[in-house]
Design an enzyme around this catalytic site. Structure first.
Site, mmCIF file in Angstrom:
data_model
loop_
_atom_site.group_PDB
_atom_site.id
_atom_site.type_symbol
_atom_site.label_atom_id
_atom_site.label_comp_id
_atom_site.label_asym_id
_atom_site.label_seq_id
_atom_site.Cartn_x
_atom_site.Cartn_y
_atom_site.Cartn_z
ATOM 1 N N GLY A 186 5.409 -9.093 -37.137
ATOM 2 C CA GLY A 186 5.302 -10.173 -36.171
ATOM 3 C C GLY A 186 4.041 -10.965 -36.450
ATOM 4 N N GLN A 242 -3.025 -16.341 -34.306
ATOM 5 C CA GLN A 242 -3.476 -15.603 -35.501
ATOM 6 C C GLN A 242 -3.594 -16.484 -36.733
ATOM 7 O OE1 GLN A 242 -0.371 -12.315 -34.927
ATOM 8 N NE2 GLN A 242 -2.126 -11.215 -35.744
ATOM 9 N N CYS A 255 -2.527 -4.593 -36.076
ATOM 10 C CA CYS A 255 -2.502 -6.051 -35.935
ATOM 11 C C CYS A 255 -3.072 -6.679 -37.200
ATOM 12 C CB CYS A 255 -3.345 -6.451 -34.727
ATOM 13 S SG CYS A 255 -3.369 -8.217 -34.413
ATOM 14 N N GLU A 292 3.204 -9.510 -29.629
ATOM 15 C CA GLU A 292 3.055 -10.912 -30.032
ATOM 16 C C GLU A 292 2.914 -11.834 -28.826
ATOM 17 O OE1 GLU A 292 2.351 -11.341 -33.024
ATOM 18 O OE2 GLU A 292 3.038 -9.388 -33.709
ATOM 19 N N HIS A 300 -0.513 -12.022 -27.689
ATOM 20 C CA HIS A 300 -1.353 -12.930 -28.490
ATOM 21 C C HIS A 300 -1.325 -14.351 -27.912
ATOM 22 C CE1 HIS A 300 -2.917 -10.751 -31.919
ATOM 23 N NE2 HIS A 300 -1.739 -10.262 -32.240
HETATM 24 ZN ZN ZN Z 1 -1.384 -8.682 -33.468
#
Ligand code: ZN
Length: 183
Positions: free
Chosen positions: A45, A50, A98, A141, A144
């Site tokens: 993912g 990110q 992650c 996700e 995030h």
């Molecule tokens: Zn992550």
């Protein structure tokens, strides 16, 4: 095109992601680049913060996590403007990692199921309930896009154990097989 993965310590990872419209510049290319970056880094993912964008977009491919013969239970999907409708079921622990936090893994407890509303890459409205590993990766996700990292859920003792590692990542003292962008 491969994008740099923003490392732990980057302020964008702690920002609340904003919803986007279909007019978002070069969205199709951005999504394609996110898939490419995720696969290159062996991820399951990847969320837009990110790669440095505080927007509500993430991609998930759990097909690669499923046992042989059970690939059909996995999902490969793009989630835009996802909203959590409900989480349900018993919490269960799963060791998460992650791409923004290399070499750090830890057990996180999350509810078994999540129901989401979102639009797909064609801006078609969708709503569905996910379970098992699909729910797990989506929850990670989704977090995030709310500026939440899995390390925030770790038990205090584990948090102390990884403190030094996190400080090192912040300073760029970590190596990954993919390009990262440090503070
Ligand atoms: Zn992550």
């Amino acid at each position: 095109m491969l994008l740099s993965v923003y490392a732990y310590g980057q302020p964008v990872l702690k920002k609340m992601g904003q919803p986007i419209t279909a007019a978002y510049p070069k969205l199709e290319k951005l999504i394609a680049d996110m898939w490419e970056t995720m696969y290159h880094a062996n991820g399951v993912g990847l969320a837009a913060p990110q790669i440095g964008k505080a927007i509500r977009l993430f991609v998930v491919d759990t097909v690669q996590m499923m046992e042989e013969g059970r690939e059909a239970e996995g999902i490969k999907m793009t989630f835009i403007n996802a909203e959590k409708v409900e989480e349900s079921g018993e919490e269960w622990p799963y060791e998460e990692g992650c791409l923004s936090i290399p070499d750090v893994r830890g057990d996180v407890e999350r509810p078994a199921n999540i129901r989401l509303r979102w639009v797909d890459e064609n801006f078609e409205e969708q709503e569905a309930t996910f379970t098992g590993l699909n729910a797990r990766v989506i929850q990670h996700e989704y977090d995030h896009t709310d500026g939440i990292l899995f390390t925030e859920y770790l038990k205090p003792i584990k948090k102390r154990l990884i403190k030094r590692k996190l400080e090192n990542i912040k300073k760029g003292k970590v190596s990954a097989d993919y390009r990262m962008k440090f503070v």
